[in-house]
Scaffold this motif. Structure first.
Motif, PDB file in Angstrom:
ATOM      1  N   ALA A  57       0.801  -1.234   0.000  1.00 31.52           N
ATOM      2  CA  ALA A  57       0.000   0.000   0.000  1.00 31.52           C
ATOM      3  C   ALA A  57       0.837   1.290   0.000  1.00 31.52           C
ATOM      4  CB  ALA A  57      -0.978  -0.011   1.172  1.00 31.52           C
ATOM      5  N   PRO A  58       1.887   1.393   0.843  1.00 27.91           N
ATOM      6  CA  PRO A  58       2.641   2.654   0.829  1.00 27.91           C
ATOM      7  C   PRO A  58       3.265   2.970  -0.539  1.00 27.91           C
ATOM      8  CG  PRO A  58       3.192   1.364   2.773  1.00 27.91           C
ATOM      9  CD  PRO A  58       2.374   0.479   1.892  1.00 27.91           C
ATOM     10  N   ARG A  59       3.765   1.945  -1.217  1.00 23.44           N
ATOM     11  CA  ARG A  59       4.385   2.169  -2.539  1.00 23.44           C
ATOM     12  C   ARG A  59       3.332   2.579  -3.558  1.00 23.44           C
ATOM     13  NH1 ARG A  59       8.678  -2.471  -4.006  1.00 23.44           N
ATOM     14  NH2 ARG A  59       9.195  -0.949  -5.611  1.00 23.44           N
ATOM     15  N   LEU A  60       2.201   1.887  -3.503  1.00 26.05           N
ATOM     16  CA  LEU A  60       1.127   2.234  -4.446  1.00 26.05           C
ATOM     17  C   LEU A  60       0.604   3.635  -4.176  1.00 26.05           C
ATOM     18  CD1 LEU A  60      -0.929  -1.099  -4.568  1.00 26.05           C
ATOM     19  CD2 LEU A  60       0.385  -0.103  -6.440  1.00 26.05           C
ATOM     20  N   TYR A  61       0.484   3.952  -2.898  1.00 29.60           N
ATOM     21  CA  TYR A  61      -0.036   5.268  -2.525  1.00 29.60           C
ATOM     22  C   TYR A  61       0.892   6.375  -3.052  1.00 29.60           C
ATOM     23  CZ  TYR A  61      -1.686   9.123   0.361  1.00 29.60           C
ATOM     24  OH  TYR A  61      -2.179  10.339   0.790  1.00 29.60           O
ATOM     25  N   ALA A  62       2.187   6.184  -2.875  1.00 35.02           N
ATOM     26  CA  ALA A  62       3.147   7.184  -3.363  1.00 35.02           C
ATOM     27  C   ALA A  62       3.017   7.341  -4.879  1.00 35.02           C
ATOM     28  CB  ALA A  62       4.563   6.757  -2.990  1.00 35.02           C
ATOM     29  N   PHE A  63       2.867   6.229  -5.565  1.00 28.28           N
ATOM     30  CA  PHE A  63       2.722   6.240  -7.034  1.00 28.28           C
ATOM     31  C   PHE A  63       1.463   7.007  -7.449  1.00 28.28           C
ATOM     32  CE2 PHE A  63       0.749   3.936 -10.685  1.00 28.28           C
ATOM     33  CZ  PHE A  63       1.655   4.285 -11.669  1.00 28.28           C
ATOM     34  N   PHE A  64       0.357   6.678  -6.807  1.00 26.33           N
ATOM     35  CA  PHE A  64      -0.912   7.326  -7.182  1.00 26.33           C
ATOM     36  C   PHE A  64      -0.945   8.794  -6.781  1.00 26.33           C
ATOM     37  CE2 PHE A  64      -2.801   2.879  -6.899  1.00 26.33           C
ATOM     38  CZ  PHE A  64      -2.893   2.744  -8.266  1.00 26.33           C
ATOM     39  N   LEU A  65      -0.343   9.087  -5.646  1.00 26.02           N
ATOM     40  CA  LEU A  65      -0.339  10.482  -5.194  1.00 26.02           C
ATOM     41  C   LEU A  65       0.445  11.351  -6.183  1.00 26.02           C
ATOM     42  CD1 LEU A  65      -1.326  12.261  -2.867  1.00 26.02           C
ATOM     43  CD2 LEU A  65       0.864  11.898  -1.758  1.00 26.02           C
ATOM     44  N   ARG A  66       1.537  10.802  -6.650  1.00 28.32           N
ATOM     45  CA  ARG A  66       2.339  11.566  -7.627  1.00 28.32           C
ATOM     46  C   ARG A  66       1.562  11.736  -8.937  1.00 28.32           C
ATOM     47  NH1 ARG A  66       6.239   8.471  -7.537  1.00 28.32           N
ATOM     48  NH2 ARG A  66       5.892   7.552  -9.579  1.00 28.32           N
ATOM     49  N   GLN A  67       0.821  10.714  -9.314  1.00 22.71           N
ATOM     50  CA  GLN A  67       0.113  10.765 -10.593  1.00 22.71           C
ATOM     51  C   GLN A  67      -1.139  11.643 -10.528  1.00 22.71           C
ATOM     52  OE1 GLN A  67       1.193   9.303 -13.424  1.00 22.71           O
ATOM     53  NE2 GLN A  67       2.969   8.402 -12.418  1.00 22.71           N
ATOM     54  N   THR A  68      -1.867  11.585  -9.411  1.00 16.98           N
ATOM     55  CA  THR A  68      -3.151  12.288  -9.356  1.00 16.98           C
ATOM     56  C   THR A  68      -3.078  13.618  -8.609  1.00 16.98           C
ATOM     57  OG1 THR A  68      -3.826  11.230  -7.293  1.00 16.98           O
ATOM     58  CG2 THR A  68      -4.393  10.074  -9.314  1.00 16.98           C
ATOM     59  N   LYS A  69      -2.052  13.773  -7.760  1.00 18.01           N
ATOM     60  CA  LYS A  69      -1.921  14.979  -6.915  1.00 18.01           C
ATOM     61  C   LYS A  69      -3.134  15.148  -6.004  1.00 18.01           C
ATOM     62  CE  LYS A  69       1.549  16.343  -9.703  1.00 18.01           C
ATOM     63  NZ  LYS A  69       1.857  15.067 -10.338  1.00 18.01           N
ATOM     64  N   ASN A  70      -3.763  14.047  -5.634  1.00 15.65           N
ATOM     65  CA  ASN A  70      -4.964  14.114  -4.818  1.00 15.65           C
ATOM     66  C   ASN A  70      -4.971  12.929  -3.854  1.00 15.65           C
ATOM     67  OD1 ASN A  70      -7.722  13.426  -4.011  1.00 15.65           O
ATOM     68  ND2 ASN A  70      -8.381  15.004  -5.431  1.00 15.65           N
ATOM     69  N   ALA A  71      -4.872  13.233  -2.554  1.00 18.93           N
ATOM     70  CA  ALA A  71      -4.729  12.180  -1.544  1.00 18.93           C
ATOM     71  C   ALA A  71      -5.949  11.248  -1.506  1.00 18.93           C
ATOM     72  CB  ALA A  71      -4.513  12.803  -0.174  1.00 18.93           C
ATOM     73  N   THR A  72      -7.132  11.827  -1.644  1.00 20.87           N
ATOM     74  CA  THR A  72      -8.349  10.999  -1.584  1.00 20.87           C
ATOM     75  C   THR A  72      -8.400  10.042  -2.772  1.00 20.87           C
ATOM     76  OG1 THR A  72      -9.420  12.913  -0.617  1.00 20.87           O
ATOM     77  CG2 THR A  72     -10.852  11.133  -1.341  1.00 20.87           C
ATOM     78  N   ARG A  73      -8.131  10.602  -3.942  1.00 27.29           N
ATOM     79  CA  ARG A  73      -8.150   9.755  -5.143  1.00 27.29           C
ATOM     80  C   ARG A  73      -7.052   8.689  -5.077  1.00 27.29           C
ATOM     81  NH1 ARG A  73     -10.837  12.056  -9.723  1.00 27.29           N
ATOM     82  NH2 ARG A  73     -12.427  10.764  -8.769  1.00 27.29           N
ATOM     83  N   ALA A  74      -5.887   9.072  -4.543  1.00 32.17           N
ATOM     84  CA  ALA A  74      -4.789   8.108  -4.424  1.00 32.17           C
ATOM     85  C   ALA A  74      -5.208   6.943  -3.529  1.00 32.17           C
ATOM     86  CB  ALA A  74      -3.547   8.796  -3.873  1.00 32.17           C
ATOM     87  N   GLU A  75      -5.860   7.244  -2.417  1.00 30.73           N
ATOM     88  CA  GLU A  75      -6.313   6.170  -1.519  1.00 30.73           C
ATOM     89  C   GLU A  75      -7.362   5.300  -2.205  1.00 30.73           C
ATOM     90  OE1 GLU A  75      -7.470   7.293   2.381  1.00 30.73           O
ATOM     91  OE2 GLU A  75      -5.399   7.662   2.994  1.00 30.73           O
ATOM     92  N   ASP A  76      -8.237   5.944  -2.938  1.00 28.35           N
ATOM     93  CA  ASP A  76      -9.270   5.193  -3.655  1.00 28.35           C
ATOM     94  C   ASP A  76      -8.624   4.229  -4.662  1.00 28.35           C
ATOM     95  OD1 ASP A  76     -11.923   4.553  -4.414  1.00 28.35           O
ATOM     96  OD2 ASP A  76     -11.678   5.787  -6.206  1.00 28.35           O
ATOM     97  N   LEU A  77      -7.588   4.720  -5.335  1.00 31.53           N
ATOM     98  CA  LEU A  77      -6.917   3.870  -6.322  1.00 31.53           C
ATOM     99  C   LEU A  77      -6.144   2.725  -5.660  1.00 31.53           C
ATOM    100  CD1 LEU A  77      -5.841   6.662  -8.805  1.00 31.53           C
ATOM    101  CD2 LEU A  77      -7.208   4.664  -9.408  1.00 31.53           C
TER     102      LEU A  77
END
Lengths: 214, 210
Positions: free
Chosen positions: B55-75
């Motif tokens: 989860a932490p690695r995926l979260y970092a990846f999604f956060l960088r891509q979406t610039k949105n913490a909520t969306r990153a968690e959803d992904l």
């Protein structure tokens, strides 16, 4: 950068609420589904006339041609469907190579037998085409349903490769049934189904194979 | 696993080589693969372990891509649920990380196709914002470099940018990045090298010309 602590509980409870097959259950399901597909294909083959229809050609030739078609199908399966120890996906180039090589190999192998025996009649190949599309189409749908939402990379090309593989396997039944090997007939009855099912596989792959947000 | 660029200062001699895998990275990978394998065989408790490692690695990846913490968690949730639903196809010994990132990237593409576009808002990053306070001159310089890099990266084709980011930011190996992108290791090397050259040209045009 860490996700919020509440996320873990959300993920775990969502997983608990959505039962998923284990590997053993998945394998059993695949075996049952493919066995049913094989039985259906065999029943269709018999309904079309079975080996009787190719009686004008020496049986040893029929068997050899079918064996070659089996090798082509097995190789196409090995190079496009076998995940090995990589489940993310195969490179698009490898999959495209299968999509291109399967019809070429089928044409070369089938037409290589032309002239080695007397062909009992002349046909364009529409019935071979229909038979291959029916059997191969069913096999393609079965494979797509088993692999639904499990191909995150290159789903279109994976679908095309699945189509080529399904048509290659169905060609075994078709060559057991059809005694003709001349090039025009082979193009319509044996190669065209591979191209058509590759196209259908590509179209369906785009919709069925890639994971989508729930 | 890190990826470094070596070379003698000219594009022709530069190439992407992988740093040797550390025992810690190797152990973490083996632990994750083993947990996923147990989960695939029906050990329900192993999914919690998979989550902790991934989860932490995926979260970092999604956060960088979406610039949105909520969306990153959803992904992150969507990706892990896809893995849960497809656990029956997991092959013993297969690498989980490229699989997870490949699913995640597909979900991102799917999301973008559905039309969501996020812009970075101060509130989006929340707790993930940098807390240490650098000197003002360092901050200005860092901001300029980051802005230049972001501009160059944004101007690159998606496949090229993603290859670079998977290697540089997400710590994937060349083989893993190739699996995520559905291409060959050589293609990933080439894409990453081109990105590196584009960044170098933008950040230090004088040196690049020489």
């Amino acid at each position: 950068m860490m996700p919020s602590p509440a996320l873990k509980e959300r993920v775990l409870s969502a997983a608990r609420a959505q039962p998923a097959r284990t590997r053993a259950q998945g394998r059993l399901r695949a075996i049952v589904v493919y066995a049913a597909a094989l039985a259906t294909a065999f029943a269709a083959f018999e309904a079309w006339g079975g080996l009787e229809h190719s009686a004008g050609r020496p049986f040893a030739y029929t068997l050899s041609i079918a064996l070659g078609a089996g090798v082509i199908a097995a190789l196409a399966t090995r190079f496009s469907m076998w995940r090995g120890n990589s489940i993310a996906g195969l490179p698009a180039r490898a999959l495209l190579a299968v999509v291109l090589a399967a019809p070429i190999a089928t044409l070369v192998w089938t037409s290589a037998w032309h002239g080695s025996y007397f062909e009992p009649f002349t046909r364009v190949g529409y019935r071979c085409l229909a038979q291959s599309l029916t059997t191969g189409g069913a096999l393609l749908l079965v494979t797509l349903s088993l692999r639904k939402r499990t191909h995150p990379t290159n789903p279109v090309v994976v679908g095309a490769a699945m189509g080529a593989v399904a048509a290659a396997w169905s060609d075994i039944f078709v060559v057991l049934w059809c005694p003709l090997t001349n090039v025009p007939h082979a193009m319509v009855g044996h190669v065209l189904p591979i191209l058509v099912l590759s196209g259908i596989g590509a179209l369906l792959g785009r919709w069925f194979l890639a994971p989508v947000a729930r | 696993v890190g990826v470094v660029s070596v070379g003698a200062g000219c594009a022709e001699q530069s190439d992407w080589v992988e740093a040797a895998e550390t025992p810690a990275v190797r152990d973490a990978r083996a632990t994750l693969n083993s947990a996923m394998d147990r989960y695939a065989t029906g050990d329900e408790a192993a999914f919690s372990e998979v989550y902790d490692l991934l989860a932490p690695r995926l979260y970092a990846f999604f956060l960088r891509q979406t610039k949105n913490a909520t969306r990153a968690e959803d992904l992150v949730q969507q990706t892990l649920l896809q893995m849960h639903c497809a656990r029956d196809i997991y092959v013993t010994g297969a690498d989980v990380v490229p699989w997870a990132f490949a699913i995640g990237r597909r979900l991102l593409i799917d999301g973008y196709r559905r039309g969501w576009r996020e812009v970075l808002g101060a509130e989006d990053l929340g707790q993930d914002r940098i807390s240490s306070e650098p000197r003002p001159d360092e901050m200005v310089e860092a901001k300029q470099v980051a802005a230049s890099m972001a501009r160059v990266l944004a101007s690159l084709p998606d496949a090229q940018r993603t290859a670079f980011e998977l290697l540089k930011h997400d710590g994937l190996s060349l083989k893993e990045a190739a699996e995520v992108l559905g291409t060959t290791v050589n293609a990933v090397k080439l894409r990453a090298h081109r990105t590196y050259e584009a960044l170098r040209a933008a950040l230090d045009p004088g040196e690049h010309k020489s």
